[in-house]
Design a protein around this motif. Sequence first.
Motif, PDB file in Angstrom:
ATOM      1  N   THR A  77      -2.371  11.653  -0.831  1.00 61.74           N
ATOM      2  CA  THR A  77      -1.683  10.727   0.059  1.00 61.74           C
ATOM      3  C   THR A  77      -2.678   9.716   0.625  1.00 61.74           C
ATOM      4  O   THR A  77      -3.895   9.855   0.471  1.00 61.74           O
ATOM      5  CB  THR A  77      -1.031  11.486   1.212  1.00 61.74           C
ATOM      6  OG1 THR A  77      -2.077  12.129   1.988  1.00 61.74           O
ATOM      7  CG2 THR A  77      -0.058  12.547   0.699  1.00 61.74           C
ATOM      8  N   ILE A  78      -2.147   8.712   1.307  1.00 59.68           N
ATOM      9  CA  ILE A  78      -3.011   7.750   2.000  1.00 59.68           C
ATOM     10  C   ILE A  78      -3.878   8.470   3.024  1.00 59.68           C
ATOM     11  O   ILE A  78      -5.064   8.142   3.192  1.00 59.68           O
ATOM     12  CB  ILE A  78      -2.151   6.653   2.661  1.00 59.68           C
ATOM     13  CG1 ILE A  78      -1.613   5.699   1.583  1.00 59.68           C
ATOM     14  CG2 ILE A  78      -2.942   5.884   3.712  1.00 59.68           C
ATOM     15  CD1 ILE A  78      -0.639   4.660   2.103  1.00 59.68           C
ATOM     16  N   ALA A 119       0.827  -1.201   0.000  1.00 54.38           N
ATOM     17  CA  ALA A 119       0.000   0.000   0.000  1.00 54.38           C
ATOM     18  C   ALA A 119       0.864   1.256   0.000  1.00 54.38           C
ATOM     19  O   ALA A 119       0.598   2.213  -0.736  1.00 54.38           O
ATOM     20  CB  ALA A 119      -0.933  -0.003   1.203  1.00 54.38           C
ATOM     21  N   GLU A 134       0.971   3.573  -3.257  1.00 54.28           N
ATOM     22  CA  GLU A 134       0.114   4.732  -3.105  1.00 54.28           C
ATOM     23  C   GLU A 134       0.800   5.974  -2.548  1.00 54.28           C
ATOM     24  O   GLU A 134       0.416   7.097  -2.884  1.00 54.28           O
ATOM     25  CB  GLU A 134      -1.067   4.374  -2.185  1.00 54.28           C
ATOM     26  CG  GLU A 134      -2.031   3.360  -2.759  1.00 54.28           C
ATOM     27  CD  GLU A 134      -2.751   3.910  -3.977  1.00 54.28           C
ATOM     28  OE1 GLU A 134      -3.564   4.835  -3.831  1.00 54.28           O
ATOM     29  OE2 GLU A 134      -2.456   3.425  -5.088  1.00 54.28           O
ATOM     30  N   ASP A 135       1.797   5.794  -1.671  1.00 51.52           N
ATOM     31  CA  ASP A 135       2.284   6.970  -0.936  1.00 51.52           C
ATOM     32  C   ASP A 135       3.622   6.633  -0.280  1.00 51.52           C
ATOM     33  O   ASP A 135       3.687   6.352   0.915  1.00 51.52           O
ATOM     34  CB  ASP A 135       1.231   7.359   0.121  1.00 51.52           C
ATOM     35  CG  ASP A 135       1.577   8.623   0.883  1.00 51.52           C
ATOM     36  OD1 ASP A 135       2.601   9.259   0.558  1.00 51.52           O
ATOM     37  OD2 ASP A 135       0.815   8.972   1.797  1.00 51.52           O
ATOM     38  N   GLN A 195      -6.741  10.213   1.189  1.00 55.73           N
ATOM     39  CA  GLN A 195      -7.718   9.244   0.710  1.00 55.73           C
ATOM     40  C   GLN A 195      -8.544   8.681   1.867  1.00 55.73           C
ATOM     41  O   GLN A 195      -9.744   8.420   1.716  1.00 55.73           O
ATOM     42  CB  GLN A 195      -6.998   8.120  -0.038  1.00 55.73           C
ATOM     43  CG  GLN A 195      -6.358   8.580  -1.342  1.00 55.73           C
ATOM     44  CD  GLN A 195      -5.579   7.482  -2.017  1.00 55.73           C
ATOM     45  OE1 GLN A 195      -6.055   6.355  -2.143  1.00 55.73           O
ATOM     46  NE2 GLN A 195      -4.356   7.775  -2.440  1.00 55.73           N
ATOM     47  N   THR A 196      -7.907   8.496   3.016  1.00 53.83           N
ATOM     48  CA  THR A 196      -8.645   8.029   4.196  1.00 53.83           C
ATOM     49  C   THR A 196      -9.686   9.050   4.608  1.00 53.83           C
ATOM     50  O   THR A 196     -10.848   8.702   4.886  1.00 53.83           O
ATOM     51  CB  THR A 196      -7.679   7.761   5.357  1.00 53.83           C
ATOM     52  OG1 THR A 196      -6.697   6.804   4.958  1.00 53.83           O
ATOM     53  CG2 THR A 196      -8.423   7.236   6.578  1.00 53.83           C
ATOM     54  N   PHE A 244       4.728   8.331   2.962  1.00 53.64           N
ATOM     55  CA  PHE A 244       3.719   8.253   4.023  1.00 53.64           C
ATOM     56  C   PHE A 244       4.303   8.357   5.437  1.00 53.64           C
ATOM     57  O   PHE A 244       3.751   9.073   6.278  1.00 53.64           O
ATOM     58  CB  PHE A 244       2.913   6.958   3.861  1.00 53.64           C
ATOM     59  CG  PHE A 244       1.901   6.714   4.948  1.00 53.64           C
ATOM     60  CD1 PHE A 244       0.811   7.544   5.106  1.00 53.64           C
ATOM     61  CD2 PHE A 244       2.043   5.629   5.808  1.00 53.64           C
ATOM     62  CE1 PHE A 244      -0.127   7.320   6.105  1.00 53.64           C
ATOM     63  CE2 PHE A 244       1.117   5.393   6.805  1.00 53.64           C
ATOM     64  CZ  PHE A 244       0.028   6.241   6.959  1.00 53.64           C
ATOM     65  N   TYR A 280      -7.495   2.992   6.393  1.00 51.48           N
ATOM     66  CA  TYR A 280      -7.493   3.084   4.930  1.00 51.48           C
ATOM     67  C   TYR A 280      -7.680   1.715   4.288  1.00 51.48           C
ATOM     68  O   TYR A 280      -8.520   1.547   3.386  1.00 51.48           O
ATOM     69  CB  TYR A 280      -6.186   3.712   4.450  1.00 51.48           C
ATOM     70  CG  TYR A 280      -6.037   3.733   2.952  1.00 51.48           C
ATOM     71  CD1 TYR A 280      -6.892   4.496   2.161  1.00 51.48           C
ATOM     72  CD2 TYR A 280      -5.051   2.989   2.310  1.00 51.48           C
ATOM     73  CE1 TYR A 280      -6.759   4.515   0.774  1.00 51.48           C
ATOM     74  CE2 TYR A 280      -4.912   3.006   0.936  1.00 51.48           C
ATOM     75  CZ  TYR A 280      -5.773   3.769   0.171  1.00 51.48           C
ATOM     76  OH  TYR A 280      -5.651   3.778  -1.194  1.00 51.48           O
ATOM     77  N   LEU A 296      -3.190   3.907   8.301  1.00 47.99           N
ATOM     78  CA  LEU A 296      -3.083   2.856   7.292  1.00 47.99           C
ATOM     79  C   LEU A 296      -4.082   1.733   7.559  1.00 47.99           C
ATOM     80  O   LEU A 296      -4.661   1.173   6.611  1.00 47.99           O
ATOM     81  CB  LEU A 296      -1.653   2.302   7.268  1.00 47.99           C
ATOM     82  CG  LEU A 296      -1.317   1.311   6.154  1.00 47.99           C
ATOM     83  CD1 LEU A 296      -1.616   1.893   4.779  1.00 47.99           C
ATOM     84  CD2 LEU A 296       0.145   0.891   6.243  1.00 47.99           C
TER      85      LEU A 296
END
Length: 233
Positions: free
Chosen positions: A112-113, A75, A79-80, A116-117, A83, A155, A152
Amino acid sequence: MPLGRSVWRWSRRLVTGFVLISLALVLSLRWIDPPVSAFMLRHALNVWRLDQTPPYYRQIWIDWTHIPASIKLAAIAGEDQRFPNHLGFDLIEIRHAIRAYLKGGRLRGASTISQQTAKNLFLWPGSGWERKLVEGWFTLLIEILWPKERILEVYLNIAQFSPGTYGIEASSQRYFGCSVGELTRQQAALLIGVLPAPGSHRLDHPSGQLQRRAEWILDQSRRLGGEAYLRRL
């Protein structure tokens, strides 16, 4: 009382109320697993309007300690990759996206994660400045009030992996016939590969593009230093 002063007073009360409620909500979700997300509710409402029978979506919560390191690393790699270090916004990636756009390229996302969260949990799809402003506020709250592991964890449990399927556990059971803890590294990379645009890929029939993205995620996972990278969270 003049109208302008009255409007200002009520506006200030609304903003104060929003700030206090959002603070309490985000702080409580540091320890309480969210039973649903805004995106799940929106999907359920749309399906309900079509008179379909429940369940309206699939989602199974899985705790941080039961999520395999391969999924966590995939992840971050996919994705990031910054992070562990940023405060919700990857300024380097944003700068790269703006520079590419000014050179004539399309304006690509740099979420970023954490962003998105915030979006998946509290907001709605779209790109209007109002939504982006609220997304930024919730992103900051999440970064300040939650540890990186919690961000995380949430997410991976609420992200949409296909129409009607949310979270890594439900997606793993649906498309690979096993719990997420039994996935191979290749399967984990395929699962993460559909993010953040699940409508563009199919896990039941992975395209060549998705398979190449999964290979790229595996390569990036190795370049980050493997599972030892997770100690930076």
